[in-house]
Design an enzyme around this catalytic site. Structure first.
Site, PDB file in Angstrom:
ATOM      1  NE  ARG A  69       8.142  -0.889  25.132  1.00 34.25           N
ATOM      2  CZ  ARG A  69       7.187  -1.516  26.096  1.00 34.25           C
ATOM      3  NH1 ARG A  69       7.563  -2.692  26.762  1.00 34.25           N
ATOM      4  NH2 ARG A  69       6.228  -0.769  26.547  1.00 34.25           N
ATOM      5  CE1 TYR A 197       9.154   0.241  17.659  1.00 39.43           C
ATOM      6  CE2 TYR A 197       9.506  -1.011  19.681  1.00 39.43           C
ATOM      7  CZ  TYR A 197       9.196  -0.064  19.218  1.00 39.43           C
ATOM      8  OH  TYR A 197       8.619   1.151  19.695  1.00 39.43           O
ATOM      9  CE  LYS A 206      10.329   2.436  26.933  1.00 40.23           C
ATOM     10  NZ  LYS A 206       9.796   3.400  27.860  1.00 40.23           N
ATOM     11  CG  HIS A 226       7.939   4.426  31.745  1.00 41.72           C
ATOM     12  ND1 HIS A 226       6.982   3.697  31.452  1.00 41.72           N
ATOM     13  CD2 HIS A 226       8.626   5.041  30.652  1.00 41.72           C
ATOM     14  CE1 HIS A 226       6.593   3.567  30.224  1.00 41.72           C
ATOM     15  NE2 HIS A 226       7.654   4.596  29.702  1.00 41.72           N
ATOM     16  CB  SER A 248       1.881   3.296  26.261  1.00 38.98           C
ATOM     17  OG  SER A 248       0.866   2.111  26.324  1.00 38.98           O
ATOM     18  CB  CYS A 250      -1.597   8.576  29.608  1.00 39.44           C
ATOM     19  SG  CYS A 250      -2.483   6.821  29.929  1.00 39.44           S
ATOM     20  CG  ASP A 277      10.229   7.035  27.605  1.00 40.01           C
ATOM     21  OD1 ASP A 277       9.111   6.657  28.042  1.00 40.01           O
ATOM     22  OD2 ASP A 277      11.159   6.132  27.390  1.00 40.01           O
ATOM     23  NE  ARG A 375       7.436   4.087  19.395  1.00 39.12           N
ATOM     24  CZ  ARG A 375       7.338   4.200  20.669  1.00 39.12           C
ATOM     25  NH1 ARG A 375       8.228   4.947  21.380  1.00 39.12           N
ATOM     26  NH2 ARG A 375       6.613   3.272  21.401  1.00 39.12           N
TER      27      ARG A 375
END
Ligand code: OXD
Ligand code: MN
Length: 595
Positions: A69, A197, A206, A226, A248, A250, A277, A375
């Site tokens: 992103r 992407y 998102k 989120h 991100s 974690c 997510d 991904r």
């Protein structure tokens, strides 16, 4: 096809701008998937993987300059700059349409424009929102079929005049200087140009489900967050749902699919995944907060995913999965760093170059086989522990929020906020330290309220107010907890084993919510488990570890308050006074008097 005049007119306008050779309406059928895959194989957009080892799986590479992103090219386009707020990039609507329009103009000549009707959330659910994405990428179509409910049923649900988010995506030249990801919340519109992407182009994710939805949520009185959603079944068979926000890196996806350690499994604990997510949440008549996962699939990071860290995901992604930017092995299977087994002796890396373990670049740096942000896109229904209610149009009731980040020393393993308002403060002050794997200064703290920093579609000061207001409508508000799986000892090693063992912490949370009075002591920052309050059956930590994990240093917290004050100052008078009240109260409890 559809009698929806507004939809048809908008498609005509977009076609007029982008000039595709053809317009194709996606119906969402399996036959369509097969046909589009064949087309994409033929033009080299995707590669078929070994159909025995990985049935239904395909492989794709994005452009080398287009692998994540691009937050600096992502804008909230509103009439007034202050409505986007200090934490967002802003552009006026006119400038947004004009700049992106100039790049999109004629960019689909020689290409097909796919019309992708999609639903975020189960079709017909009061939580759900519809969108239509126009895109010149088959890869986008194939991903949207996995990530959303897509095709004819959505057109039927839209009827002749249903409201939908207008999502226009053009790959254009995929030149980073001609890339813009624009949200126009006032127009319920998204324009994304110059990227291929996922996070920039799967516009239901998102862009719609967080940026546009958070704006709609504020107007309509609900929350778009989120957050993962997980259900914990205790030995009595009761399931408690928890929603969790983490920046991100974690372990959000791993937590959503946690596998209980043996000792707890034997006692009857089970874990169910609702989402990994995004959570959309509404206050219902019963005064509780109910949540759905608006997505239909997982778009997860491959590196680090293996049979130890996330066996559930490993099972999920064995079929019908799109792999992007991982290493392609000669036998047409895939591999990534932190995956399973030894690296293959050779393959093609994410750039399409020959690769073997240890291969280096001109600067003698090791070349990764997979991009660190490579991904998989995989259907959620394939997850072995998917919750039986994951598609319930009414959602699941949330009893607790957990927020957290990576903090080497400050935050204890777990603490509970005193009440909703304090919980909002805890979420607003969330932060995570950069790791060696991330850009920026090692150990530097990035503040990321509710993990929404790049995703809140409006002024974040107003976002905190919205949380506070919503809490007033809840007669049974979820309790708010903060976790830190990443505390380290003097030797720099993690004190807590993490992964499945995190269930011991979730169990304490569940018991705090259920009123069995899991033991806690009151500290200046909130309630912390007493030593011995966590179920440690089957886990022996070295002596003194639990004390360290649960300790609180007033000195460290005094330092932290300075960082918090600096961060809050950004929001000026849009920061609700209640948040400053909480700041002062914490300061006082830490023994620092009023500031
Ligand atoms: C994601 C992200 O891809 O948060 O989920 O970036
Ligand atoms: Mn995310």
């Amino acid at each position: 096809m559809t009698k929806h005049k507004v939809l048809k007119k908008w498609i005509e306008e977009c076609a007029e701008l982008c000039q595709p050779d053809e317009i194709y309406w996606c119906d969402g059928s399996d036959e369509e998937r097969e046909r589009l895959e064949k087309e994409a194989f033929a033009i080299g957009e995707i590669t078929q993987l070994d159909q025995e080892k990985l049935p239904g799986c395909v492989y794709h590479r994005t452009a080398v300059n287009d692998v994540a992103r691009t937050e600096h090219l992502t804008f909230i386009c509103t009439t007034r700059k202050e409505d986007a707020g200090a934490t967002n990039n802003w552009m006026s609507l006119e400038e947004g349409y004009q700049r992106a329009g100039a790049i999109l103009k004629g960019s689909m000549r020689g290409r097909t424009m796919y019309v992708i009707p999609f639903s975020m959330g189960p079709i017909g659910s009061p939580f759900s929102k519809y969108g239509v994405e126009l895109s010149d990428s088959i890869y986008v179509v194939l991903n949207m079929r996995i990530m959303t409910r897509m095709g004819n049923p959505v057109l039927d649900a839209l009827g002749d005049e249903g409201e939908f988010t207008r999502c226009l995506h053009g790959k254009a030249e995929r030149d980073i200087n001609k890339r813009l990801i624009l949200q126009f919340p006032e127009d319920n519109t998204i324009w994304s140009v110059g990227s291929g992407y996922g996070g920039n182009v799967l516009l239901g994710k998102k862009c719609l489900s967080l940026r546009i939805a958070s704006y709609l949520g504020r107007q309509e009185g609900w929350l778009a967050e989120h957050m993962l959603i997980v259900g914990i079944q205790d030995p009595q068979g009761k399931i408690t749902y928890i929603a969790g926000a983490f920046p991100s890196a974690c372990g959000k996806t791993n937590l959503a699919m946690l596998v209980p350690p043996d000792a707890l499994k034997k006692k009857g604990f089970k874990v169910f995944t609702v989402g990994d997510d995004i959570a959309w949440m509404r206050v219902k008549e019963d005064g509780r907060l109910w949540a759905i996962n608006p997505e239909f699939g997982f778009f997860g990071v491959a590196p680090g995913t293996n049979w130890k860290t996330n066996p559930t995901m490993m099972t999920t992604i064995k079929r019908n999965t799109i792999y992007t930017n991982v290493l392609l092995k000669p036998d047409k299977t895939v591999w990534w760093e932190g995956g399973d087994g030894d690296p293959p002796s050779e393959g093609q890396d994410w750039k399409g170059n020959y690769w073997r373990p240890g291969i280096t670049d001109e600067e003698d740096k090791i070349i990764n086989g997979a991009n660190p942000n490579s991904r998989f896109t995989s259907p959620a229904a394939q997850c072995p522990c998917i919750d039986p209610k994951w598609e319930d149009p009414e959602g699941v009731p949330i009893s607790a929020f957990i927020v957290g980040g990576r903090r080497a020393y400050l935050a204890p393993l777990i603490y509970q906020s005193f009440d909703w308002q304090h919980g909002v403060f805890v979420g607003a002050t969330m932060a995570s330290e950069r790791t060696a794997a991330q850009y920026g200064k090692l150990g530097e703290v990035r503040r990321d309220p509710m993990a929404m920093l790049p995703f809140c579609g409006y002024n974040m000061g107003d976002y905190f107010s919205h949380w506070l207001d919503l809490g007033k409508r809840l007669t049974h508000p979820p309790k708010v907890f903060h976790v830190n799986w990443f505390r380290t000892g003097e030797d720099g090693e993690f004190l807590w084993p993490g992964f499945g063992e995190n269930l011991r912490v979730l169990d304490w949370i569940v018991r705090r919510c259920g009123g069995d009075g899991a033991d806690a002591r009151e500290t200046p920052i909130g309630y912390v488990p007493t030593l011995g309050a966590l179920d440690m059956d089957g886990l022996d930590l070295p002596a003194g570890t639990m004390e360290k994990l649960l300790s609180i240093s007033a000195g460290d917290w005094a330092e932290e308050l300075k960082g918090i004050e600096e961060f809050f100052a950004k929001f000026g008078d849009r920061l609700p006074s209640e948040i400053w009240d909480e700041y002062r109260a914490l300061n006082r409890r830490l023994g620092n008097g009023t500031r």
